[in-house]
Motif scaffolding. Structure first.
Motif, PDB file in Angstrom:
ATOM      1  N   VAL A  20       0.836  -1.211   0.000  1.00 36.00           N
ATOM      2  CA  VAL A  20       0.000   0.000   0.000  1.00 36.00           C
ATOM      3  C   VAL A  20       0.876   1.269   0.000  1.00 36.00           C
ATOM      4  CG1 VAL A  20      -0.302   0.268   2.516  1.00 36.00           C
ATOM      5  CG2 VAL A  20      -2.102   1.045   0.976  1.00 36.00           C
ATOM      6  N   LYS A  36      -0.003   4.884  -1.653  1.00 36.43           N
ATOM      7  CA  LYS A  36      -0.516   5.902  -0.714  1.00 36.43           C
ATOM      8  C   LYS A  36       0.592   6.420   0.196  1.00 36.43           C
ATOM      9  CE  LYS A  36      -4.947   4.591  -1.486  1.00 36.43           C
ATOM     10  NZ  LYS A  36      -5.849   5.443  -2.258  1.00 36.43           N
ATOM     11  N   TYR A  49       0.853   6.581   3.556  1.00 31.35           N
ATOM     12  CA  TYR A  49       0.039   5.926   4.582  1.00 31.35           C
ATOM     13  C   TYR A  49       0.521   6.325   5.981  1.00 31.35           C
ATOM     14  CZ  TYR A  49      -2.979   2.450   6.690  1.00 31.35           C
ATOM     15  OH  TYR A  49      -3.968   1.848   7.422  1.00 31.35           O
ATOM     16  N   ASN A  57      -1.356   6.116   8.914  1.00 33.83           N
ATOM     17  CA  ASN A  57      -2.572   5.699   9.596  1.00 33.83           C
ATOM     18  C   ASN A  57      -2.387   4.417  10.413  1.00 33.83           C
ATOM     19  OD1 ASN A  57      -5.300   5.992  10.208  1.00 33.83           O
ATOM     20  ND2 ASN A  57      -5.932   4.648   8.529  1.00 33.83           N
ATOM     21  N   ALA A  71      -0.426  -0.942   7.804  1.00 35.46           N
ATOM     22  CA  ALA A  71      -0.323  -1.384   6.409  1.00 35.46           C
ATOM     23  C   ALA A  71      -0.151  -2.901   6.422  1.00 35.46           C
ATOM     24  CB  ALA A  71       0.874  -0.710   5.749  1.00 35.46           C
ATOM     25  N   VAL A  87      -3.242   9.175   3.604  1.00 34.85           N
ATOM     26  CA  VAL A  87      -4.185   8.526   4.517  1.00 34.85           C
ATOM     27  C   VAL A  87      -3.816   8.877   5.957  1.00 34.85           C
ATOM     28  CG1 VAL A  87      -5.305   6.369   5.165  1.00 34.85           C
ATOM     29  CG2 VAL A  87      -4.313   6.618   2.873  1.00 34.85           C
ATOM     30  N   ASN A  94       7.391   4.075   7.207  1.00 35.28           N
ATOM     31  CA  ASN A  94       7.245   5.413   6.619  1.00 35.28           C
ATOM     32  C   ASN A  94       8.625   6.001   6.356  1.00 35.28           C
ATOM     33  OD1 ASN A  94       4.421   5.549   8.610  1.00 35.28           O
ATOM     34  ND2 ASN A  94       4.321   5.977   6.421  1.00 35.28           N
ATOM     35  N   ASP A 109       7.456  10.637   2.932  1.00 31.70           N
ATOM     36  CA  ASP A 109       6.045  10.587   3.367  1.00 31.70           C
ATOM     37  C   ASP A 109       5.720  11.802   4.234  1.00 31.70           C
ATOM     38  OD1 ASP A 109       5.541   8.109   2.191  1.00 31.70           O
ATOM     39  OD2 ASP A 109       5.864   6.975   4.044  1.00 31.70           O
TER      40      ASP A 109
END
Ligand SMILES: Cc1ncc(COP(=O)(O)O)c(C=O)c1O
Length: 384
Positions: free
Chosen positions: A14, A18, A20, A22, A28, A345, A361, A365
């Protein structure tokens, strides 16, 4: 040993699509975690019911979870959720005497307040430690309320609303000095930070495996310090909580001698497959290295947000924050939606956008998130 975080990052597909941020909501999905789900399905197709292997999976999760918390497997109950662990623990306390207070903080995730309030009908008195004017809860606030009538102090390590990290070791010392027990809800920390139950000095720890532990929903843990297990007999039970699971004795409750006494029924087999795989990634990477990387990334995020004039509400002090950076907004839901449209996200609670960071990450990011916030500043500036 240097860790190749870029190679690790590629194991979470993912992240190629994205930004991400989150993991504090749901991690993930890692390659080996997906393979573990598939392995369960293959097992079902090939053998149908494979109970011997499945029971071993539950034990593998217990052993791995013990390693993450740096305790022994006998001190771990594998539960269906953090709530299930707290409920089982609560059922073992007697609140009928004078030592009936349970201290929680105003940083709690709802479940760790609601369950203790549910014990009021059994005699518990729940006391909330308030937030100070600066938005943090210092040790003094706990010291003021923990007293000789306190049975348990049950607090979160990292607040799910603002990312503030409490001084758990300090709170545990206060609790023990007044003869109380100490439980930490480490769900928003474990997997992203080193949570060493013995070093923190806690008696109990709860959490689940769908966030920074890289597993799935439907499985959690409760740690109970070994010397406390004999005196804590849960009112909640079930056949998987018995000393001998296969005894099938319906004439008595004979709780396991280990923390398994806090479990209940059939283990969540498919979740055990996924959780084992997730925990393996955490253990192979090492929580100390993960914590160092997460700290650097959250620092970069805080600095970036300060530079665009939109400071976070999360404490800047390294010791007072975990893997979350929370940013105030006039319209957190709207901003969350805008960011999502841009494939960033996050999540939101109250008036805060929550960017939650894991080892997978990257600095890119973080920079992308900060740049997007900068672009949205005019429309969604912080509250006056
Ligand atoms: C700090 C904390 N505690 C508890 C929970 C709830 O856990 P469960 O749904 O496993 O009971 C969460 C879920 O987000 C959480 O963040």
């Amino acid at each position: 040993m240097t860790i190749d975080f870029e190679a690790l990052r590629r194991r979470f597909p993912v992240l190629q699509r994205k930004t991400y941020l989150n993991s504090g909501s749901y991690c993930a999905l890692g390659d080996t975690v997906r393979e573990a789900f598939d392995a369960y399905m293959d097992d079902r197709l090939a053998v149908g019911a494979n109970w011997d292997v499945w029971v071993m999976k539950n034990e593998a999760v217990r052993a791995a979870m013990a390693q993450v918390l740096r305790v022994t497997a006998d001190e771990i109950a594998v539960t269906a959720s953090a709530s299930a662990g707290i409920n089982a623990l609560a059922s073992a306390f007697d609140f009928s005497g004078p030592r009936n207070k349970v201290i929680v903080s105003d940083f709690e995730f709802p479940t760790n307040a609601q369950i203790w309030h549910a014990q009021e009908r059994r005699g518990a008195q729940v006391v909330h430690v308030p937030v100070a004017a600066d938005g943090y809860i210092p040790l003094e606030n706990f010291a003021r309320l923990i007293d000789e009538r306190t049975r348990l102090v049950a607090v979160t390590q990292v607040c799910f609303r603002n990312g503030a990290r409490l001084d758990i070791a300090g709170i545990a010392r206060l609790a023990h000095a007044r003869g109380a027990r100490m439980m930490v809800d480490c769900y928003q920390a474990i997997g992203a930070l080193t949570v060493d139950a013995r070093a923190l000095g806690v008696d109990f720890a709860v959490g689940g495996m769908l966030k920074y532990l890289l597993g799935t929903a439907g499985i959690g843990f409760l740690y109970v310090r070994s010397d406390l297990i004999p005196e804590l007999v849960p009112g909640n039970s079930g056949w998987f909580a018995q000393q001998n699971i296969t005894a099938m004795d319906i004439t008595a409750n004979r709780p396991s001698l280990s923390a398994r006494r806090f479990e209940a029924g059939t283990p969540p087999v498919v979740n055990c497959y996924a959780a084992e795989a997730g925990l393996k990634i955490i253990l192979e990477t090492g929580t100390d290295a993960i914590e160092t990387r997460v700290r650097a990334l959250t620092r970069r995020c805080l600095d970036g947000l300060a530079a665009i004039g939109w400071p976070a509400v999360t404490p800047a002090d390294d010791a007072r924050r975990g893997p979350m950076v929370a940013v105030p907004s006039r319209d957190a839901a709207g901003l969350f939606g805008r960011l999502l449209q841009e494939d960033i996200v996050t999540s939101f609670r109250d008036n805060n956008i929550r960017a939650t960071v894991h080892f997978y990450n990257s600095a890119a990011d973080i920079d992308r998130f900060v740049a997007a916030m900068d672009a949205h500043r005019g429309q969604f500036g912080p509250r006056a």
